[in-house]
Design an enzyme around this catalytic site. Structure first.
Site, PDB file in Angstrom:
ATOM      1  N   GLY A 165       7.390  -9.523   2.373  1.00 54.58           N
ATOM      2  CA  GLY A 165       7.320  -8.252   1.646  1.00 54.58           C
ATOM      3  C   GLY A 165       8.631  -7.501   1.693  1.00 54.58           C
ATOM      4  N   ARG A 204       8.353 -11.996  -5.099  1.00 50.74           N
ATOM      5  CA  ARG A 204       9.243 -11.871  -6.243  1.00 50.74           C
ATOM      6  C   ARG A 204      10.534 -12.650  -6.035  1.00 50.74           C
ATOM      7  NH1 ARG A 204       8.621  -5.428  -6.537  1.00 50.74           N
ATOM      8  NH2 ARG A 204       8.011  -5.807  -4.386  1.00 50.74           N
ATOM      9  N   TYR A 210      -7.971  -0.340   1.190  1.00 48.32           N
ATOM     10  CA  TYR A 210      -6.732  -0.419   1.963  1.00 48.32           C
ATOM     11  C   TYR A 210      -6.999  -0.073   3.424  1.00 48.32           C
ATOM     12  CZ  TYR A 210      -1.898   0.626   3.342  1.00 48.32           C
ATOM     13  OH  TYR A 210      -0.671   0.665   3.971  1.00 48.32           O
ATOM     14  N   LYS A 261      -6.709  -2.369   6.869  1.00 49.59           N
ATOM     15  CA  LYS A 261      -5.846  -1.978   7.980  1.00 49.59           C
ATOM     16  C   LYS A 261      -6.609  -1.990   9.306  1.00 49.59           C
ATOM     17  CE  LYS A 261      -1.927  -1.673   6.008  1.00 49.59           C
ATOM     18  NZ  LYS A 261      -0.885  -2.679   6.346  1.00 49.59           N
TER      19      LYS A 261
END
Length: 328
Positions: A8, A36, A140, A144
């Protein structure tokens, strides 16, 4: 010899952490990776494309690098996760399980960030203790909490040295916002520099816990360099720095940009998420166990953000919300 893998690395934390690790440990030590193509985001140092959902590819990369430490930052953020909860669950959970499994096989240490989103409306709001009720109301936040438990499990079961921090909202100018509820505190600075007017998706009196990115990067490195014997809560330490509302932040910006204007058009989803989180974290355990101290107060952060945005060499093109970034 230390060898570091960052996943990331094109996200908000990863962009600055990769650069700081390069400065601290020298060239050839840190491999920055992201789903990416690195042509779009790499700014020096070793970088390549990696999908951390691909367990075999992750294992090959760790083995080839001879990694000693994995900084796992790839995740879907809070507001973006609500747009596609199943995708967020798959990426946030499966990516972390893969990292922990490879760490168990190879002996790597692991850092992965948790978040104030791991708490929920039943948590004490001011402050939220280190150990308390965690009943988040977002996907989310669910990932976590589960991630914190997975790190504890892999430490207890396989001896993985897994460490983490529960971050508040993070404010930085080096990468575009990535789909977090606290992104307003980044977007507002872009608006102040580029146009002088901002429409805020939260109510003016929404008080939230925040941290300027240089403090967050230093906290990560200090935690990972702390001796294991000093850590009781090795995973998911609360850390905090500054607390403000959108109206207070706008006033602080206006001291530097006198013509800056702000309007409020609360987004129901983001407002509900913000209202479910504590206003402030109690970070006394981090202060006691490894000497955590924040440095940047609100005026320092505002001055730094405006200076950084005005002098940045080029505008970062913001990608679609929900990419594999790494904040709250």
């Amino acid at each position: 010899m230390k060898r570091i893998l960052v996943t990331g690395a094109a996200g908000q934390i990863g962009t600055e952490l990769s650069a700081r690790l390069l400065d601290r440990y020298g060239p050839g030590v840190t491999l920055a990776t992201d789903i990416r193509d690195p042509v779009a985001w790499a700014r020096g140092g070793l970088a390549e494309q990696l999908d951390c959902l691909d367990l075999d590819a992750l294992r090959r990369t760790v083995t080839r690098l001879g990694a000693t430490d994995i900084f796992h930052l790839a995740a879907i953020l809070s507001a973006a996760a609500e747009e596609d909860p199943l995708r967020a669950y798959r990426i946030n959970m499966n990516g972390l399980v893969n990292v922990l499994q490879v760490a168990a096989e190879t002996g790597c240490r692991v850092f992965t960030p948790s978040s104030i989103a791991a708490f929920g409306p039943e948590t004490p709001r001011d402050p939220a203790p280190q150990s308390t009720l965690q009943r988040p109301t977002t996907m989310y936040g669910v990932t976590k909490v589960a991630g914190e438990l997975l790190c504890d499990y892999y430490h207890a079961r396989f001896g993985v040295d897994a460490r983490g921090l529960r971050f508040p909202g993070l404010v930085s100018y080096t990468a575009p916002p990535g789909g977090g509820t606290t992104d307003y505190a980044v977007e507002i600075f872009h608006a102040a520099v580029d146009g002088g007017r901002y429409v805020c998706p939260l109510k003016p009196d929404t008080r939230m816990d925040m941290m300027y990115m240089p403090d967050a990067i230093r906290a990560i490195i200090e935690l990972m360099e702390a001796p294991a014997t000093s850590l009781v809560h090795r995973n998911a330490f609360n850390v905090t720095a500054v607390h403000f509302t959108p109206a207070e932040l706008a006033r602080a910006i206006r001291a530097h940009v006198p013509g800056f204007e702000i309007d409020y058009a609360p987004d129901p989803l983001r407002q509900a998420i913000a209202d479910s989180w504590p206003e402030r974290l109690d970070d006394s355990e981090a202060r006691e166990q490894w000497g955590w101290r924040h440095e940047y107060e609100l005026p320092d952060m505002v001055a730094g953000m405006l200076r950084g945005l005005k002098t940045r060499p080029a505008r970062h093109a913001a990608g679609p919300a929900g990419r594999w970034n790494d904040a709250d």
